[in-house]
Design an enzyme around this catalytic site. Structure first.
Site, PDB file in Angstrom:
ATOM      1  N   GLU A  48       0.831  -1.206   0.000  1.00  0.00           N
ATOM      2  CA  GLU A  48       0.000   0.000   0.000  1.00  0.00           C
ATOM      3  C   GLU A  48       0.865   1.255   0.000  1.00  0.00           C
ATOM      4  O   GLU A  48       2.089   1.195   0.163  1.00  0.00           O
ATOM      5  CB  GLU A  48      -0.955  -0.058   1.192  1.00  0.00           C
ATOM      6  CG  GLU A  48      -1.912  -1.243   1.063  1.00  0.00           C
ATOM      7  CD  GLU A  48      -2.961  -1.303   2.155  1.00  0.00           C
ATOM      8  OE1 GLU A  48      -2.844  -0.582   3.175  1.00  0.00           O
ATOM      9  OE2 GLU A  48      -3.917  -2.089   1.979  1.00  0.00           O
ATOM     10  N   GLU A  59      -1.312 -10.198  -5.785  1.00  0.00           N
ATOM     11  CA  GLU A  59      -1.252 -10.954  -7.045  1.00  0.00           C
ATOM     12  C   GLU A  59      -0.344 -10.256  -8.047  1.00  0.00           C
ATOM     13  O   GLU A  59       0.395 -10.913  -8.807  1.00  0.00           O
ATOM     14  CB  GLU A  59      -2.654 -11.113  -7.629  1.00  0.00           C
ATOM     15  CG  GLU A  59      -3.585 -11.997  -6.793  1.00  0.00           C
ATOM     16  CD  GLU A  59      -4.326 -11.234  -5.702  1.00  0.00           C
ATOM     17  OE1 GLU A  59      -3.852 -10.152  -5.268  1.00  0.00           O
ATOM     18  OE2 GLU A  59      -5.393 -11.729  -5.275  1.00  0.00           O
ATOM     19  N   CYS A  90      -9.036  -9.520  -6.834  1.00  0.00           N
ATOM     20  CA  CYS A  90      -9.930  -8.439  -7.261  1.00  0.00           C
ATOM     21  C   CYS A  90     -10.094  -8.499  -8.786  1.00  0.00           C
ATOM     22  O   CYS A  90      -9.365  -9.223  -9.486  1.00  0.00           O
ATOM     23  CB  CYS A  90      -9.374  -7.081  -6.833  1.00  0.00           C
ATOM     24  SG  CYS A  90      -8.009  -6.471  -7.861  1.00  0.00           S
TER      25      CYS A  90
HETATM   26  N1  THU Z   1      -5.796  -7.020  -1.919  1.00  0.00           N
HETATM   27  C1  THU Z   1      -4.892  -7.887  -2.466  1.00  0.00           C
HETATM   28  O1  THU Z   1      -3.678  -7.675  -2.364  1.00  0.00           O
HETATM   29  N2  THU Z   1      -5.349  -8.973  -3.120  1.00  0.00           N
HETATM   30  C2  THU Z   1      -6.658  -9.363  -3.155  1.00  0.00           C
HETATM   31  O2  THU Z   1      -6.969 -10.416  -3.709  1.00  0.00           O
HETATM   32  C3  THU Z   1      -7.685  -8.523  -2.519  1.00  0.00           C
HETATM   33  C4  THU Z   1      -7.217  -7.190  -2.042  1.00  0.00           C
HETATM   34  C5  THU Z   1      -5.285  -5.880  -1.151  1.00  0.00           C
HETATM   35  C6  THU Z   1      -5.425  -4.531  -1.772  1.00  0.00           C
HETATM   36  C7  THU Z   1      -5.362  -3.632  -0.544  1.00  0.00           C
HETATM   37  O3  THU Z   1      -3.987  -3.411  -0.198  1.00  0.00           O
HETATM   38  C8  THU Z   1      -5.994  -4.474   0.549  1.00  0.00           C
HETATM   39  O4  THU Z   1      -5.955  -5.817   0.075  1.00  0.00           O
HETATM   40  C9  THU Z   1      -7.423  -4.091   0.876  1.00  0.00           C
HETATM   41  O5  THU Z   1      -8.192  -4.049  -0.264  1.00  0.00           O
END
Ligand code: THU
Length: 136
Positions: A48, A59, A90
């Site tokens: 993040e 991913e 996502c």
């Molecule tokens: N996120 C992922 O890294 N992969 C997923 O499959 C779902 C969401 C992350 C994005 C963000 O940093 C946090 O999870 C919350 O959405």
């Protein structure tokens, strides 16, 4: 290696990657791992950013590691996160995976205890747009 061995190794790699997540804003740590066409595992975590939209998913990190190591196909994927429902990639990451994976590619959703649910990429992203749509 059997499919079940690959599954447990991939889930273990996704779990270890989750421990490396940089998720101070959402506090939602995610790890992902991809098995490439050479039988190698590549893992990544979500990263993040204080400028929220600049963060990226686990991913995407795992795919980047695969490409950098010379892998060109993803033949299985595992995602590890902790949530009430199994965590699937996502929408954007489904498309990122589609670049390197076929419809029958397993996508395993895991938590800290192991496998929660099994899907295929084709089930998660039906009728997808992919490299075959573009002219050579
Ligand atoms: N996120 C992922 O890294 N992969 C997923 O499959 C779902 C969401 C992350 C994005 C963000 O940093 C946090 O999870 C919350 O959405």
């Amino acid at each position: 290696m059997s499919m079940l061995d690959h599954q447990s190794a991939l889930i273990a790699a996704a779990r270890a990657a989750r421990a490396m997540a940089h998720a101070p804003y959402s506090r939602f740590a995610v790890g992902a791992a991809v098995l490439d066409e050479q039988g190698r595992i590549h893992a990544g975590c979500n990263v993040e950013n204080a400028a929220y939209p600049q963060g990226w998913c686990a991913e995407a990190s795992a795919l980047s590691a695969m490409v950098m190591a010379g892998g060109r196909r993803a033949v299985a994927v595992a995602v590890c996160a902790v949530a009430p429902q199994p965590v699937t990639p996502c929408g954007g990451c489904r498309q990122k995976l589609r670049e390197f994976a076929a419809d029958d590619c397993p996508v395993w959703a895991a938590d800290e205890s192991g496998l929660r649910a099994a899907y295929t990429l084709g089930a998660l992203l039906p009728h997808s747009f992919g490299p075959d749509h573009l002219p050579e």
